[in-house]
Design a protein around this motif. Structure first.
Motif, PDB file in Angstrom:
ATOM      1  N   VAL A   1       0.928  -1.210   0.098  1.00 53.49           N
ATOM      2  CA  VAL A   1      -0.014   0.198  -0.094  1.00 53.49           C
ATOM      3  C   VAL A   1       0.850   1.113  -0.102  1.00 53.49           C
ATOM      4  O   VAL A   1       0.798   2.179  -0.648  1.00 53.49           O
ATOM      5  N   GLY A   2       2.102   1.138   0.921  1.00 54.60           N
ATOM      6  CA  GLY A   2       2.901   2.348   0.732  1.00 54.60           C
ATOM      7  C   GLY A   2       3.433   2.783  -0.653  1.00 54.60           C
ATOM      8  O   GLY A   2       3.477   3.842  -0.986  1.00 54.60           O
ATOM      9  N   GLU A   3       3.822   1.481  -1.498  1.00 50.84           N
ATOM     10  CA  GLU A   3       4.349   1.877  -2.799  1.00 50.84           C
ATOM     11  C   GLU A   3       3.141   2.380  -3.485  1.00 50.84           C
ATOM     12  O   GLU A   3       3.417   3.308  -4.477  1.00 50.84           O
ATOM     13  N   LEU A   4       1.910   2.010  -3.402  1.00 48.30           N
ATOM     14  CA  LEU A   4       0.599   2.380  -4.404  1.00 48.30           C
ATOM     15  C   LEU A   4       0.512   4.004  -3.880  1.00 48.30           C
ATOM     16  O   LEU A   4       0.478   4.772  -4.863  1.00 48.30           O
ATOM     17  N   ALA A   5       0.751   4.443  -2.602  1.00 41.83           N
ATOM     18  CA  ALA A   5       0.493   5.693  -2.490  1.00 41.83           C
ATOM     19  C   ALA A   5       1.768   6.527  -3.106  1.00 41.83           C
ATOM     20  O   ALA A   5       1.415   7.769  -3.605  1.00 41.83           O
ATOM     21  N   LYS A   6       3.034   5.975  -3.363  1.00 35.47           N
ATOM     22  CA  LYS A   6       3.878   6.777  -4.218  1.00 35.47           C
ATOM     23  C   LYS A   6       3.593   7.002  -5.653  1.00 35.47           C
ATOM     24  O   LYS A   6       3.752   7.921  -6.393  1.00 35.47           O
ATOM     25  N   LEU A   7       2.984   5.793  -6.003  1.00 38.47           N
ATOM     26  CA  LEU A   7       2.785   5.736  -7.442  1.00 38.47           C
ATOM     27  C   LEU A   7       1.476   6.698  -7.767  1.00 38.47           C
ATOM     28  O   LEU A   7       1.414   7.648  -8.635  1.00 38.47           O
ATOM     29  N   ILE A   8       0.468   7.057  -6.878  1.00 45.01           N
ATOM     30  CA  ILE A   8      -0.384   7.812  -6.807  1.00 45.01           C
ATOM     31  C   ILE A   8       0.011   9.252  -6.800  1.00 45.01           C
ATOM     32  O   ILE A   8      -0.348  10.191  -7.754  1.00 45.01           O
ATOM     33  N   SER A   9       0.913   9.284  -5.944  1.00 46.27           N
ATOM     34  CA  SER A   9       1.358  10.862  -5.696  1.00 46.27           C
ATOM     35  C   SER A   9       2.462  11.317  -7.021  1.00 46.27           C
ATOM     36  O   SER A   9       2.273  12.324  -7.520  1.00 46.27           O
ATOM     37  N   GLN A  10       3.017  10.291  -7.757  1.00 47.45           N
ATOM     38  CA  GLN A  10       3.677  10.459  -9.003  1.00 47.45           C
ATOM     39  C   GLN A  10       2.725  10.970  -9.950  1.00 47.45           C
ATOM     40  O   GLN A  10       3.246  11.492 -11.093  1.00 47.45           O
ATOM     41  N   ASN A  11       1.562  10.564 -10.008  1.00 48.71           N
ATOM     42  CA  ASN A  11       0.700  10.808 -10.857  1.00 48.71           C
ATOM     43  C   ASN A  11      -0.334  12.149 -10.757  1.00 48.71           C
ATOM     44  O   ASN A  11      -1.389  12.346 -11.283  1.00 48.71           O
ATOM     45  N   GLY A  12       0.136  12.796  -9.760  1.00 44.34           N
ATOM     46  CA  GLY A  12      -0.428  14.092  -9.433  1.00 44.34           C
ATOM     47  C   GLY A  12      -1.279  14.188  -8.208  1.00 44.34           C
ATOM     48  O   GLY A  12      -1.795  15.458  -8.142  1.00 44.34           O
ATOM     49  N   VAL A  13      -1.527  13.160  -7.560  1.00 42.12           N
ATOM     50  CA  VAL A  13      -2.349  13.251  -6.338  1.00 42.12           C
ATOM     51  C   VAL A  13      -1.577  12.975  -5.220  1.00 42.12           C
ATOM     52  O   VAL A  13      -0.936  11.921  -4.848  1.00 42.12           O
ATOM     53  N   ASN A  14      -1.306  14.039  -4.378  1.00 45.54           N
ATOM     54  CA  ASN A  14      -0.214  13.976  -3.160  1.00 45.54           C
ATOM     55  C   ASN A  14      -1.048  13.379  -2.011  1.00 45.54           C
ATOM     56  O   ASN A  14      -1.926  13.735  -1.379  1.00 45.54           O
ATOM     57  N   ILE A  15      -0.581  11.985  -1.648  1.00 50.66           N
ATOM     58  CA  ILE A  15      -0.990  11.343  -0.631  1.00 50.66           C
ATOM     59  C   ILE A  15       0.017  10.493  -0.064  1.00 50.66           C
ATOM     60  O   ILE A  15       0.922   9.685  -0.798  1.00 50.66           O
ATOM     61  N   GLY A  16      -0.020  10.287   1.253  1.00 49.57           N
ATOM     62  CA  GLY A  16       1.129   9.224   1.881  1.00 49.57           C
ATOM     63  C   GLY A  16       0.473   7.742   2.134  1.00 49.57           C
ATOM     64  O   GLY A  16      -0.617   7.839   2.158  1.00 49.57           O
ATOM     65  N   ALA A  17       1.404   7.161   2.676  1.00 46.87           N
ATOM     66  CA  ALA A  17       0.957   5.840   2.999  1.00 46.87           C
ATOM     67  C   ALA A  17      -0.258   5.919   4.150  1.00 46.87           C
ATOM     68  O   ALA A  17      -1.185   5.119   4.250  1.00 46.87           O
ATOM     69  N   GLY A  18       0.103   6.465   5.303  1.00 49.01           N
ATOM     70  CA  GLY A  18      -0.861   6.662   6.181  1.00 49.01           C
ATOM     71  C   GLY A  18      -2.039   7.178   5.894  1.00 49.01           C
ATOM     72  O   GLY A  18      -3.507   6.411   6.205  1.00 49.01           O
ATOM     73  N   ARG A  19      -2.410   8.157   5.138  1.00 47.35           N
ATOM     74  CA  ARG A  19      -3.507   8.593   4.590  1.00 47.35           C
ATOM     75  C   ARG A  19      -4.108   7.606   3.613  1.00 47.35           C
ATOM     76  O   ARG A  19      -5.421   7.557   3.619  1.00 47.35           O
ATOM     77  N   LEU A  20      -3.655   6.982   2.817  1.00 48.19           N
ATOM     78  CA  LEU A  20      -4.020   6.134   1.912  1.00 48.19           C
ATOM     79  C   LEU A  20      -4.620   4.933   2.485  1.00 48.19           C
ATOM     80  O   LEU A  20      -5.594   4.262   2.406  1.00 48.19           O
ATOM     81  N   PHE A  21      -3.814   4.338   3.737  1.00 48.26           N
ATOM     82  CA  PHE A  21      -4.474   3.159   4.651  1.00 48.26           C
ATOM     83  C   PHE A  21      -5.797   3.746   5.049  1.00 48.26           C
ATOM     84  O   PHE A  21      -6.886   3.102   5.167  1.00 48.26           O
ATOM     85  N   GLU A  22      -5.957   4.956   5.700  1.00 43.17           N
ATOM     86  CA  GLU A  22      -6.967   5.520   6.082  1.00 43.17           C
ATOM     87  C   GLU A  22      -8.354   5.277   4.989  1.00 43.17           C
ATOM     88  O   GLU A  22      -9.538   5.181   5.515  1.00 43.17           O
TER      89      GLU A  22
END
Length: 238
Positions: free
Chosen positions: A150-171
């Motif tokens: 999930v943490g890696e998914l957060a990085k990929l999403i951020s790379q595509n223009g949506v700023n989100i970290g692992a903690g917020r993504l889990f939530e």
């Protein structure tokens, strides 16, 4: 049927074709050609409303057709009767009006000089380049067999223009029913919904403890399909 399918631009002018008129009004194209020829013979001024062209049939043979302006269509369609014909007449007139309005307001812009054309092409290329990372990422992920954390998914999403970290993504995943919430032993494990969608999988690892016992850990990982699913979902919210 959309208005854009009825009317199109040719030589910077809104037109429709005899082929489209024949198809939409359920008439033989040959008869439409005859009607146009009769109109242009009767009045030479009408000729400017019609321009002859050609089209290829399924066998690659060339046949005659006509392009017509709004006035040409209106003149031709006067003889079409019936409720269905009236409905199509209105649709065509609306389509012509909409196209003309778009041209007036800049919805369609035709460059008048070479420098303007080059500038327009450059702007369009910039827009394409800006969109490429999102499109290429989605295409690459969809064919990927590699699941990620999930943490890696957060990085990929951020790379595509949506700023989100692992903690917020889990939530977010818990709040939206993709991961199990609450103070439970299976917290952060995929819900049945996620498993049914095949967007998550559970990776198990077995460890041997010093005392000889065995410990099993479970980790939720996002599948290739899941990566595409979540990236597209977040991109739509930009």
């Amino acid at each position: 049927m959309s208005l854009n399918e009825l009317v199109f631009l040719k030589n910077e002018q809104p037109v429709t074709s005899s082929l489209q008129v024949a198809e939409n009004f359920d008439k033989d194209h040959k008869h439409i050609l005859e009607s146009i020829e009769n109109l242009t013979v009767e009045n030479s001024a009408v000729k400017n409303m019609f321009r002859e062209g050609t089209y290829k049939n399924s066998r690659g043979r060339l046949y005659r057709m006509f392009y017509m302006t709004k006035d040409g269509f209106t003149l031709l369609a006067m003889g079409f009767t019936g409720k269905k014909a009236t409905r199509f007449k209105i649709q065509y007139i609306n389509a012509f009006n909409k196209m003309e309005e778009q041209i007036k307001t800049g919805g369609f812009h035709v460059p008048s000089t070479m420098s303007e054309a080059l500038r327009l092409a450059a702007n369009q290329q910039d827009q394409i380049e800006q969109m490429k990372p999102k499109v290429l990422f989605a295409n690459a992920v969809e064919t990927s067999d590699t699941s990620i954390l999930v943490g890696e998914l957060a990085k990929l999403i951020s790379q595509n223009g949506v700023n989100i970290g692992a903690g917020r993504l889990f939530e977010w995943l818990r709040s939206n029913g993709y991961l199990i919430a609450g103070n439970r032993s299976d917290r952060n494990m995929p819900t049945q919904r996620s498993m049914n969608l095949k967007i998550f999988e559970i990776k198990e690892r077995t460890y041997s403890n010093p005392d000889g016992s065995v410990r099993v850990t479970k980790t939720p990982k996002v599948t290739g399909k899941g990566q595409t699913y979540f990236v597209n979902k977040f991109l739509k919210e930009i």
